[in-house]
Write an enzyme that holds these catalytic residues in place. Structure first.
Site, PDB file in Angstrom:
ATOM      1  N   SER A  45       0.848  -1.196   0.000  1.00 62.84           N
ATOM      2  CA  SER A  45       0.000   0.000   0.000  1.00 62.84           C
ATOM      3  C   SER A  45       0.875   1.234   0.000  1.00 62.84           C
ATOM      4  CB  SER A  45      -0.894   0.017   1.241  1.00 62.84           C
ATOM      5  OG  SER A  45      -1.424   1.320   1.400  1.00 62.84           O
TER       6      SER A  45
ATOM      7  N   HIS B  85      -1.502  -1.437  -4.081  1.00 65.46           N
ATOM      8  CA  HIS B  85      -2.751  -1.080  -3.391  1.00 65.46           C
ATOM      9  C   HIS B  85      -2.790   0.442  -3.218  1.00 65.46           C
ATOM     10  CE1 HIS B  85      -6.123  -1.986  -0.638  1.00 65.46           C
ATOM     11  NE2 HIS B  85      -5.670  -0.973   0.097  1.00 65.46           N
TER      12      HIS B  85
ATOM     13  N   ASP C 214      -4.976   3.599  -1.757  1.00 68.92           N
ATOM     14  CA  ASP C 214      -6.038   3.959  -0.810  1.00 68.92           C
ATOM     15  C   ASP C 214      -6.608   5.327  -1.121  1.00 68.92           C
ATOM     16  OD1 ASP C 214      -6.110   1.724   1.091  1.00 68.92           O
ATOM     17  OD2 ASP C 214      -4.017   2.256   1.478  1.00 68.92           O
TER      18      ASP C 214
ATOM     19  N   MET D 210      -9.249   8.104   0.061  1.00 68.13           N
ATOM     20  CA  MET D 210      -9.998   8.533   1.249  1.00 68.13           C
ATOM     21  C   MET D 210     -10.545   9.941   1.029  1.00 68.13           C
ATOM     22  SD  MET D 210      -7.465   7.235   4.263  1.00 68.13           S
ATOM     23  CE  MET D 210      -6.593   5.669   4.193  1.00 68.13           C
TER      24      MET D 210
ATOM     25  N   HIS E  30      -8.711   0.940  -3.552  1.00 65.00           N
ATOM     26  CA  HIS E  30      -9.576   0.754  -2.380  1.00 65.00           C
ATOM     27  C   HIS E  30     -10.276   2.075  -2.076  1.00 65.00           C
ATOM     28  CE1 HIS E  30      -9.616  -0.192   2.273  1.00 65.00           C
ATOM     29  NE2 HIS E  30     -10.824  -0.125   1.753  1.00 65.00           N
TER      30      HIS E  30
ATOM     31  N   MET F  14     -12.364   4.304   0.006  1.00 65.27           N
ATOM     32  CA  MET F  14     -12.924   4.570   1.339  1.00 65.27           C
ATOM     33  C   MET F  14     -13.610   5.919   1.259  1.00 65.27           C
ATOM     34  SD  MET F  14      -9.664   3.161   3.456  1.00 65.27           S
ATOM     35  CE  MET F  14      -8.645   3.318   1.993  1.00 65.27           C
TER      36      MET F  14
ATOM     37  N   MET G 210     -11.388  -5.938   6.254  1.00 63.79           N
ATOM     38  CA  MET G 210     -10.532  -4.957   6.926  1.00 63.79           C
ATOM     39  C   MET G 210     -10.075  -5.526   8.264  1.00 63.79           C
ATOM     40  SD  MET G 210     -10.084  -2.355   4.951  1.00 63.79           S
ATOM     41  CE  MET G 210      -9.061  -1.490   6.165  1.00 63.79           C
TER      42      MET G 210
ATOM     43  N   PHE H 239      -6.175   5.056   8.353  1.00 55.92           N
ATOM     44  CA  PHE H 239      -4.771   5.377   8.584  1.00 55.92           C
ATOM     45  C   PHE H 239      -3.897   4.143   8.445  1.00 55.92           C
ATOM     46  CE2 PHE H 239      -7.454   8.193  11.063  1.00 55.92           C
ATOM     47  CZ  PHE H 239      -7.009   9.438  10.638  1.00 55.92           C
ATOM     48  N   GLY H 240      -2.663   4.363   8.061  1.00 62.13           N
ATOM     49  CA  GLY H 240      -1.695   3.271   8.047  1.00 62.13           C
ATOM     50  C   GLY H 240      -1.105   3.090   9.440  1.00 62.13           C
ATOM     51  N   GLY H 241      -0.421   1.987   9.631  1.00 64.33           N
ATOM     52  CA  GLY H 241       0.332   1.792  10.859  1.00 64.33           C
ATOM     53  C   GLY H 241      -0.475   1.422  12.089  1.00 64.33           C
TER      54      GLY H 241
ATOM     55  N   ASP I  18      -6.389  -6.218   4.967  1.00 65.71           N
ATOM     56  CA  ASP I  18      -5.807  -4.882   4.883  1.00 65.71           C
ATOM     57  C   ASP I  18      -5.782  -4.251   6.273  1.00 65.71           C
ATOM     58  OD1 ASP I  18      -5.029  -2.349   4.170  1.00 65.71           O
ATOM     59  OD2 ASP I  18      -6.799  -1.900   2.948  1.00 65.71           O
ATOM     60  N   GLY I  19      -4.581  -4.015   6.770  1.00 70.33           N
ATOM     61  CA  GLY I  19      -4.410  -3.328   8.045  1.00 70.33           C
ATOM     62  C   GLY I  19      -3.611  -4.140   9.040  1.00 70.33           C
TER      63      GLY I  19
ATOM     64  N   GLY J  85       1.191  -1.695   4.228  1.00 80.37           N
ATOM     65  CA  GLY J  85       1.716  -0.348   4.045  1.00 80.37           C
ATOM     66  C   GLY J  85       2.936  -0.127   4.911  1.00 80.37           C
TER      67      GLY J  85
HETATM   68  C1  DX5 Z   1      -6.086   1.665   5.961  1.00 78.49           C
HETATM   69  C2  DX5 Z   1      -5.775   1.386   4.512  1.00 78.49           C
HETATM   70  C3  DX5 Z   1      -4.663   0.455   4.339  1.00 78.49           C
HETATM   71  C4  DX5 Z   1      -3.358   0.914   4.908  1.00 78.49           C
HETATM   72  C5  DX5 Z   1      -2.765  -0.266   5.585  1.00 78.49           C
HETATM   73  O1  DX5 Z   1      -7.232   2.397   6.073  1.00 78.49           O
HETATM   74  O2  DX5 Z   1      -6.911   0.859   3.840  1.00 78.49           O
HETATM   75  O3  DX5 Z   1      -4.508   0.016   3.002  1.00 78.49           O
HETATM   76  O4  DX5 Z   1      -2.451   1.414   3.963  1.00 78.49           O
HETATM   77  O5  DX5 Z   1      -1.669   0.145   6.242  1.00 78.49           O
HETATM   78  P1  DX5 Z   1      -0.841  -0.751   7.254  1.00 78.49           P
HETATM   79  O6  DX5 Z   1      -0.354  -1.939   6.515  1.00 78.49           O
HETATM   80  O7  DX5 Z   1       0.234   0.197   7.665  1.00 78.49           O
HETATM   81  O8  DX5 Z   1      -1.770  -1.125   8.396  1.00 78.49           O
HETATM   82 ZN    ZN Z   2      -6.539  -0.122   1.857  1.00 76.80          ZN
END
Ligand code: DX5
Ligand code: ZN
Length: 227
Positions: free
Chosen positions: A12, A37, A39, A41, A70, A72, A141, A147-149, A179-180, A201
């Site tokens: 991602s 991937h 994202d 948003m 993806h 969102m 999900m 958010f990532g991380g 994902d996540g 990600g």
């Molecule tokens: C979160 C996103 C993910 C995100 C995952 O809302 O849909 O695709 O990039 O990130 P990680 O792998 O850091 O949890």
């Molecule tokens: Zn995603």
């Protein structure tokens, strides 16, 4: 391209340097990434804002592997055509964001794009019971989107197992994407539960060596776990 039982790694770019996305993509592609991937948003469906179709079109010009987009966003029907034209190979909408999900899934397919439906952690798998035979893939999900991380939600493992059962009962071989919070620790167990497409990600682009992290994730996911 999409089939249950075939492991796909989908880095991602949310966690990559947005000023150097083409370099980020090239790096993980060389390390064997199967998909990129992306994202999207909107600041409404999730409390964060990222990019739109023009950036996806720019990524498409540089990527060699398919773009897994993806969404969102609220009212995704208004935008799926623009993302398909921008070059998305896969478009995922959230079940929570769509009223006429059957119509939306078939609209995405009519554009020549693979159609996936995402479920938030609080959404039961039964939301897909009537559509199991229609979707090209399902996105479970494993964090709340935005958010990532974030930390992987442990209950996702049993959810993926139940989703695999639901698909099997419907005669579907659609792959399950997760994902996540996917990393070398969580990947083996979620794959054992039935996940096929791993989005990552932070574990990849948060690493000082994203290419090595891509290879490490595939190796970890391919290692059987004791149940
Ligand atoms: C979160 C996103 C993910 C995100 C995952 O809302 O849909 O695709 O990039 O990130 P990680 O792998 O850091 O949890
Ligand atoms: Zn995603």
């Amino acid at each position: 391209m999409l089939a249950a039982g075939r492991l796909l790694i989908a880095p991602s770019i949310l966690s990559a340097d947005f000023a150097a996305l083409a370099d980020a993509i090239a790096l993980v592609e060389r390390a064997g990434a199967d998909l990129i991937h992306v994202d999207i948003m909107d600041g409404h469906f999730v409390p964060n804002i990222t990019i739109g179709p023009p950036v996806v079109a720019a990524l498409k010009r540089r990527a060699r592997v398919p773009l897994d987009v993806h969404l969102m966003i609220e009212e995704p029907d208004r935008y799926v055509e623009a993302f398909a034209q921008a070059g998305a190979s896969m478009i995922t909408v959230h079940a929570e964001a769509v009223v006429h999900l059957h119509r939306t899934v078939h609209f995405i397919k009519s554009l020549g794009t693979k159609a996936g439906v995402a479920l938030n952690p609080a959404t039961p798998i039964s939301a897909l019971e009537e559509l199991a035979g229609d979707v090209d893939y399902v996105l479970v999900m494993t964090v709340n989107p935005g958010f990532g991380g974030q930390t992987f939600i442990a209950r996702s493992e049993s959810k993926v197992r139940s989703m695999r059962e639901l698909l099997r009962a419907a005669g579907s071989t659609a792959p399950i994407e997760v994902d996540g919070g996917i990393d070398t620790t969580t990947a083996p167990r979620i794959v054992a539960a039935g996940a096929d497409i791993l989005v990552a990600g932070n574990a990849i682009f948060g690493s000082p060596d994203p290419a090595a992290a891509t290879r490490a994730l595939r190796a970890a996911a391919s290692t059987p776990v004791a149940s």
